[in-house]
Enzyme design. Structure first.
Site, mmCIF file in Angstrom:
data_model
loop_
_atom_site.group_PDB
_atom_site.id
_atom_site.type_symbol
_atom_site.label_atom_id
_atom_site.label_comp_id
_atom_site.label_asym_id
_atom_site.label_seq_id
_atom_site.Cartn_x
_atom_site.Cartn_y
_atom_site.Cartn_z
ATOM 1 N N ASP A 333 0.824 -1.332 -0.003
ATOM 2 C CA ASP A 333 0.009 -0.168 0.008
ATOM 3 C C ASP A 333 0.941 1.197 0.186
ATOM 4 O O ASP A 333 1.974 1.307 -0.158
ATOM 5 C CB ASP A 333 -0.697 0.081 1.184
ATOM 6 C CG ASP A 333 -0.160 0.209 2.556
ATOM 7 O OD1 ASP A 333 1.164 0.174 2.588
ATOM 8 O OD2 ASP A 333 -0.760 0.241 3.799
ATOM 9 N N ASP A 335 1.302 4.719 2.322
ATOM 10 C CA ASP A 335 0.939 5.244 3.578
ATOM 11 C C ASP A 335 1.447 6.676 3.765
ATOM 12 O O ASP A 335 2.636 7.030 3.190
ATOM 13 C CB ASP A 335 1.893 4.446 4.927
ATOM 14 C CG ASP A 335 1.555 3.072 4.670
ATOM 15 O OD1 ASP A 335 0.417 2.455 5.150
ATOM 16 O OD2 ASP A 335 2.451 2.459 4.170
ATOM 17 N N ASP A 423 -3.272 4.443 2.996
ATOM 18 C CA ASP A 423 -3.485 4.750 4.564
ATOM 19 C C ASP A 423 -3.171 6.442 4.539
ATOM 20 O O ASP A 423 -2.061 6.710 4.076
ATOM 21 C CB ASP A 423 -2.682 3.881 5.453
ATOM 22 C CG ASP A 423 -3.076 2.375 5.314
ATOM 23 O OD1 ASP A 423 -4.250 2.424 5.008
ATOM 24 O OD2 ASP A 423 -2.212 1.555 5.771
HETATM 25 N N1 CTP Z 1 1.240 0.822 11.669
HETATM 26 C C1 CTP Z 1 1.097 1.234 12.938
HETATM 27 N N2 CTP Z 1 -0.443 1.094 13.223
HETATM 28 C C2 CTP Z 1 -1.238 0.452 12.344
HETATM 29 C C3 CTP Z 1 -0.883 0.026 11.164
HETATM 30 C C4 CTP Z 1 0.399 0.358 10.757
HETATM 31 O O1 CTP Z 1 1.619 1.976 13.739
HETATM 32 N N3 CTP Z 1 -2.370 0.228 12.831
HETATM 33 C C5 CTP Z 1 2.625 1.168 11.411
HETATM 34 C C6 CTP Z 1 3.453 -0.123 11.372
HETATM 35 O O2 CTP Z 1 4.464 -0.061 12.406
HETATM 36 C C7 CTP Z 1 4.224 -0.095 10.077
HETATM 37 C C8 CTP Z 1 3.602 1.217 9.283
HETATM 38 O O3 CTP Z 1 2.709 1.610 10.010
HETATM 39 O O4 CTP Z 1 5.418 -0.227 9.833
HETATM 40 C C9 CTP Z 1 3.439 0.800 7.913
HETATM 41 O O5 CTP Z 1 2.536 -0.108 7.889
HETATM 42 P P1 CTP Z 1 2.212 -0.983 6.725
HETATM 43 O O6 CTP Z 1 1.599 -0.091 5.560
HETATM 44 O O7 CTP Z 1 1.256 -2.123 7.092
HETATM 45 O O8 CTP Z 1 3.599 -1.771 6.113
HETATM 46 P P2 CTP Z 1 4.974 -1.321 5.544
HETATM 47 O O9 CTP Z 1 6.070 -1.374 6.371
HETATM 48 O O10 CTP Z 1 4.654 0.024 4.807
HETATM 49 O O11 CTP Z 1 5.123 -2.363 4.315
HETATM 50 P P3 CTP Z 1 4.311 -2.559 2.910
HETATM 51 O O12 CTP Z 1 5.445 -2.159 2.039
HETATM 52 O O13 CTP Z 1 3.988 -4.002 2.761
HETATM 53 O O14 CTP Z 1 3.183 -1.542 2.858
HETATM 54 MN MN MN Z 2 -0.317 0.671 5.611
HETATM 55 MN MN MN Z 3 2.727 0.377 3.857
#
Ligand code: CTP
Ligand code: MN
Ligand code: MN
Length: 499
Positions: A333, A335, A423
């Site tokens: 995704d 963020d 997000d």
């Molecule tokens: N996070 C958080 N609270 C949440 C969801 C996520 O604090 N409810 C933080 C997590 O610690 C994570 C970061 O936000 O490290 C990003 O989350 P995510 O998008 O799930 O992971 P990514 O590290 O961005 O991996 P990806 O590339 O797969 O998206």
């Molecule tokens: Mn995310």
């Molecule tokens: Mn992410």
């Protein structure tokens, strides 16, 4: 030389292998791609061994490509083979078996690739190791926040296996074991080079006996049987498939599995199952959002979000977080953190942004969560819980012509757009630094920051604040650097937080 070896040497043939002859031979062992090192072996013997292997159903590559699984060399023990291999620009040298000719001869004799044993391996000579190991591997911290972990993982073969074991433990609700495997994988990810012998893991933290056994098996056989067993397990496969849907967690997946459901089709055809709004969107856009998001696609989304946010409030602050801030090439995704220079002006901003995306016709799904942030309830001891900031989980439409180099496409897809998960999180500006650190991740890095703070500093750290239990006060944090300073840690750059 053993008997088979003599046989091979005796039957010399001068004619080089012709491409046309090759095509007719049937490939019996798709999982193996042999490369024969010409050095010391000589061209004619190499040609002869190549055609012999092909006639027995082996695949042999003439060039050392990333497809090669077994490199076979002769009399190369002291000859700088490893240094040569390193210069060939392979994507991941740790994935390749580097073997003595004895493995090849035995395989020819058996008519199949024999199991690789440690006696087959050509070890790197000490001189080569000393020259090629960039840094000493001693004194690795047990905390991910005291290690520097880039996106370059030299031990993917081991960490992939450990991830499967962690996931399987998670499905079995064995949290302790899951965390142990995740920690071990994280330590291996931080190493500057590939582990090539069990001895090389001596003194590393977080590597328990299960992990050691996995490493040993992979070193010896190139694979881990426990992992393969899990991957063939029906329950594991079903839970992995179900949890790959946006909005489906392990609990729901387990519920569906217990009902005897095994495929998406069965779930969608089961009248008793009521999908919630998020899960419906998850299925509707499954093909798109289960595919990775590229850096270029993330960049295009950043432009869209930036334009939208600034159209509403020109001085609003927008930051890319998550994996892409850590320099990852691909993510699941995109963020973002959004805030305003003055405290309180962020109120209502996110709902405006959502409306504006809706007006542009690119909002495919939106789950908005209002803020539940209450400064008087801090510090919180509930670390693993979600933070209280206002946020939204979106699915956004991204058009082909918005992306430099175009969209990543499914084969046969002619649509001019794809769906992407986004997000957005809106912390008040005085919480910006802690929120940024938390949302930049990685999950393991942040988890260990919290553990380090608690165990080593008697401090509580989460996405909202940093609290010193000894001084009984909150510590002021304007930037990420402030947080590292308060914790007495060396600063770790975002691209070094891929723990
Ligand atoms: N996070 C958080 N609270 C949440 C969801 C996520 O604090 N409810 C933080 C997590 O610690 C994570 C970061 O936000 O490290 C990003 O989350 P995510 O998008 O799930 O992971 P990514 O590290 O961005 O991996 P990806 O590339 O797969 O998206
Ligand atoms: Mn995310
Ligand atoms: Mn992410």
């Amino acid at each position: 030389m053993n008997h088979a070896g003599m046989l091979l040497r005796g039957k010399k043939r001068s004619r080089p292998v012709e491409a046309s002859a090759r095509c007719q031979e049937e490939v019996k062992f798709k999982e193996v791609m042999v490369y024969l090192v010409e050095k010391k072996m000589g061209r004619s013997r190499r040609n002869f061994l190549t055609s012999l292997a092909r006639s027995k159903g082996f695949r042999v590559d003439d060039v050392l490509s990333d497809e090669v699984t077994h490199v076979v060399a002769e009399d190369n023990q002291a000859g700088g083979l490893w240094s040569w291999l390193r210069e060939q620009g392979l994507r991941d040298i740790s994935k390749v078996q580097v073997l003595d000719i004895s493995w090849f001869t035995e395989s020819m004799r058996e008519g199949r690739p024999v199991t690789v044993e440690s006696r087959h391996h050509i070890q790197e000579t000490l001189a080569e190791t000393v020259c090629s190991t960039p840094a000493a591997v001693d004194n690795v911290s047990q905390y991910a926040c005291q290690r520097r972990t880039t996106t370059e993982n030299h031990n993917k073969m081991f960490t992939d296996a450990l991830e499967v074991l962690a996931e399987s433990s998670e499905f079995n609700e064995n949290e302790g074991r899951c965390l142990a495997f995740r920690r071990a994988a994280s330590v291996l990810k931080s190493l500057p080079s590939a582990v090539r012998s069990l001895g090389a893991t001596q003194g590393l933290p977080c590597l328990g006996e299960h992990t050691e056994a996995v490493i040993e098996e992979i070193l010896q056989f190139g694979r881990c049987f426990k992992v393969e067993e899990i991957q063939c397990d029906e329950r594991y496969q079903a839970l992995k498939l179900f949890t790959s849907v946006f909005g489906v967690g392990p609990k729901t997946a387990e519920k569906w599995y217990r009902r005897g459901l095994r495929s998406f089709k069965e779930i969608l055809n089961e009248p008793a199952i009521q999908l919630n709004k998020m899960q419906r969107a998850g299925f509707l856009y499954y093909r798109d959002i289960s595919k990775t998001v590229s850096k270029a696609e993330a960049q295009a989304l950043r432009c869209i979000i930036e334009e939208t946010v600034h159209w509403i409030m020109p001085d609003a602050i927008l930051a890319l977080t998550g994996g892409f801030r850590r320099g990852k090439e691909y993510g699941h995704d995109v963020d973002f953190l959004v805030t305003t220079p003055e405290l309180g002006r962020e109120e209502g901003l996110l709902l405006h942004v959502i409306d504006r995306l809706q007006d542009q016709g690119i909002l495919l799904y939106c789950e908005h969560q209002g803020t539940t942030f209450d400064a008087t309830k801090l510090p919180s001891c509930n670390f693993e819980a979600m933070d209280h900031f206002e946020k939204c989980f979106l699915i956004v439409r991204l058009y082909e012509d918005q992306v430099e180099g175009g969209l990543q496409r499914n084969p046969g897809d002619s649509r001019a757009w794809r769906a992407i998960r986004v997000d957005l999180v809106v912390p008040p500006v005085d919480r910006y630094a802690t929120a940024l650190l938390g949302w930049t991740g990685s999950r393991q890095f942040v988890r260990d920051l919290r553990r380090f703070a608690r165990k080593e500093r008697r401090m509580l750290f989460d996405n909202h604040a940093l609290y010193d239990k000894t001084k009984k006060m909150f510590l002021s944090t304007t930037t990420e650097e402030d947080i590292f300073v308060h914790l007495g840690l060396e600063y770790v750059e975002p691209w070094q937080r891929n723990a």
